[in-house]
Design an enzyme around this catalytic site. Structure first.
Site, mmCIF file in Angstrom:
data_model
loop_
_atom_site.group_PDB
_atom_site.id
_atom_site.type_symbol
_atom_site.label_atom_id
_atom_site.label_comp_id
_atom_site.label_asym_id
_atom_site.label_seq_id
_atom_site.Cartn_x
_atom_site.Cartn_y
_atom_site.Cartn_z
ATOM 1 N N ASN A 153 0.799 -1.238 0.000
ATOM 2 C CA ASN A 153 0.000 0.000 0.000
ATOM 3 C C ASN A 153 0.831 1.287 0.000
ATOM 4 O O ASN A 153 0.409 2.281 -0.572
ATOM 5 C CB ASN A 153 -1.054 -0.008 1.115
ATOM 6 N N GLU A 251 3.850 -5.661 12.208
ATOM 7 C CA GLU A 251 2.793 -4.637 12.072
ATOM 8 C C GLU A 251 1.766 -5.238 11.138
ATOM 9 O O GLU A 251 2.005 -5.331 9.927
ATOM 10 C CB GLU A 251 3.356 -3.367 11.438
ATOM 11 N N CYS A 286 -3.971 -0.348 6.919
ATOM 12 C CA CYS A 286 -4.126 -1.144 8.142
ATOM 13 C C CYS A 286 -4.916 -0.382 9.193
ATOM 14 O O CYS A 286 -5.630 -0.959 9.987
ATOM 15 C CB CYS A 286 -2.751 -1.500 8.684
ATOM 16 N N GLU A 464 6.317 0.861 16.218
ATOM 17 C CA GLU A 464 7.187 1.560 15.272
ATOM 18 C C GLU A 464 6.875 3.050 15.296
ATOM 19 O O GLU A 464 5.918 3.484 15.916
ATOM 20 C CB GLU A 464 6.992 0.969 13.869
#
Ligand code: NAD
Length: 484
Positions: A153, A251, A286, A464
């Site tokens: 993405n 993630e 996400c 992160e």
């Protein structure tokens, strides 16, 4: 055949190279299904060469002062900025994401390099007063080689912004770009080669089951950082564990709730719901708030305004700055989204708009779907539980605070959550109860440099985008000095 870029080499040990096999994979534009470029089809031998190059390069890189490492990283950022327009054009053609928001991706990559370049001085340990007779110290050492595996993405942004912390901590990195949108990585290879010491930044393109798996299993790699789907994340954990003890951070996906209290303005909530879905990249985010939980008092009005707004989204050429939504990323994504239209129908959700391919000559080819809203979505339905990673917004209704909490937490995911209320007590009580790693009050979608991002439950492991990420690329060494 019109290629959007002629760059077609990976970066291994400071050299721009084709795969050892000499083979290539073509990349297509999801808006037209035309071939627009090619990348080397890497394999295990290329992976091995990249890891060896990184192993050779990192000690010298780690031995630089933080200021000098930071200087190189900032030069990397400047070089990226100089080719930003070219990268943007390629990225939009290769992903299908619309051009206006994608303009921010190179900027975010550069800002992350700059942020971590400055933070490199913070890779430091502590003194610990365990005994008077000894001096107890900790120092932080880089893992050496860090592997970064990226999804489709935001390919360039993830390849740079999510390796900056590892570089700042003194590691060399090997990046594995996504199969369906790998072209920007070929430009990135050229840029990184110009500005970073050989072997500090490596790129190997190819399949997940070939290049990805070989990177994860390689004996020279202990630290793996992954962004992608939960099923791949678990496969990586399994593969890593089969080979050795490795540090894997993940993630992963989300099925994120946006919870609106009855004291909110319906138009504000409708706007937030559309914004939170990230339709400009087809909901393929996400963090998209793909479950809208409306209090029954405002449910009907918000739904009405929301549907109006979603119907007005302009679908079309992603290179046009006026376009609000492009095609989904690949045939696979298209089939997946279509299968959720079927699931929603058979589960009894109420279709409010969308759930079909748009009509017209522009949409004859390509992976187009309309932005879609379902109401009456219940926790037992697949479009409530499963991450579509596409432009589908599921709307549910709640009465009591406890019911909203239960609904919000009723999936395996826990990445983001947005709570909207004008009563700060309500909002904060709700935030406390929600099992999500990244929450917003009266906002959604935003990431902030320096603010940790990551998921609870099956949405991931690790954080992160802040100092924690940088420290996660180091190992602590303790030193006990006898003073007697
Ligand atoms: P994916 O898991 O299919 O692929 C991601 C990457 O993993 C690709 O580069 C792929 O080649 C590689 N890969 C596939 N199988 C592998 C294996 N066995 N071993 C090693 N590597 C392998 O994900 P995707 O479809 O590209 O991206 C969509 C997913 O990413 C969604 O679930 C989305 O929520 C998630 N995502 C998460 C974040 C986040 O920050 N939490 C951000 C963006 C996307």
């Amino acid at each position: 055949m019109i290629y959007v870029t002629r760059a077609d080499r990976m970066l291994i040990g400071g050299e721009l190279v084709h795969a050892r096999s000499g083979e290539f994979d073509e990349s297509i534009n999801p808006a037209t299904e035309e071939t627009i470029g090619r990348v080397p089809r890497g394999g295990a031998e290329d992976v091995d060469a990249a890891i060896r190059a990184a192993e050779t390069a990192w000690p010298e890189w780690a031995a630089l002062t933080p200021a000098l490492r930071g200087k190189s990283m900032r030069a990397f950022g400047e070089a990226l900025r100089a080719r930003a327009e070219e990268i943007l054009k390629v990225e939009v053609a290769d992903t299908g994401n619309t051009v206006t928001p994608m303009r921010g991706d190179v900027g975010m990559a550069v800002e992350s390099l700059d942020y971590y370049a400055g933070l490199a001085h913070e890779v430091k340990g502590q003194t610990i007063p365990a005994t008077y007779e000894n001096l107890h110290l900790t120092v932080r050492e880089p893992y050496g080689v860090v592997v970064r595996i990226a999804p489709f993405n935001h390919p360039l942004m993830f390849a740079v912004a999510r390796t900056a912390a590892a570089l700042a901590a003194g590691n060399a990195v090997v990046v594995k770009p996504p199969e369906t949108s790998p072209l920007s990585a070929m430009i990135l290879a050229e840029i990184a080669r110009e500005v970073l010491p050989p072997g500090v930044f490596n790129i190997v393109t190819g399949g997940g089951l070939t290049v990805g798996d070989a990177l994860v299993r390689h004996p020279g790699v202990k630290r793996i950082a992954f962004i992608g789907s939960p099923s791949t994340g678990r496969a990586i954990q399994r593969a890593a564990a089969e080979e050795a003890v490795k540090h894997v951070t993940l993630e992963l996906g989300g099925k994120n709730p946006l919870i609106a209290f009855p004291d909110t303005d319906p138009q504000t909530i409708a706007d937030a719901a559309v914004h939170g879905m990230n339709f400009a990249w087809q909901g393929q985010s996400c963090g998209s708030t793909s479950r809208l939980l409306l209090h029954e008092d405002i449910h009907d009005r918000v739904l009405e305004l929301l549907v109006e707004k979603v119907k007005a989204i302009r679908i079309g050429d992603p290179q046009d700055p006026e376009t609000g939504m492009g095609p989904v990323n690949s045939r696979m994504q298209y089939d997946k989204v279509m299968s959720y239209f079927e699931a929603a129908k058979s589960d009894g959700a109420t279709l409010m708009t969308g759930a079909r391919r748009p009509e017209g000559p522009l949409f004859a080819k390509g992976f187009w779907v309309e932005p879609t809203v379902y109401s009456g979505v219940m926790p037992g339905m697949r479009i409530w539980q499963e991450e579509v990673f596409g432009p589908i917004l599921s709307v549910g209704r709640w009465k009591s605070f406890e019911e909203a909490v239960e609904m919000a937490n009723s999936t395996e995911y826990g990445l983001t959550a947005a709570v909207w209320s004008n009563d700060i007590n309500n909002a904060l009580r709700m935030v406390r109860k929600i099992r999500s790693g990244h929450t917003w009050v009266n906002a959604c979608s935003a990431h902030y440099l320096g603010v940790p991002f990551g998921g609870m439950k099956n949405s991931g492991v690790g954080r992160e985008e802040g100092i924690e990420e940088m420290l996660s690329y180091t190992e602590l060494k303790t030193i006990n000095i006898n003073l007697k």
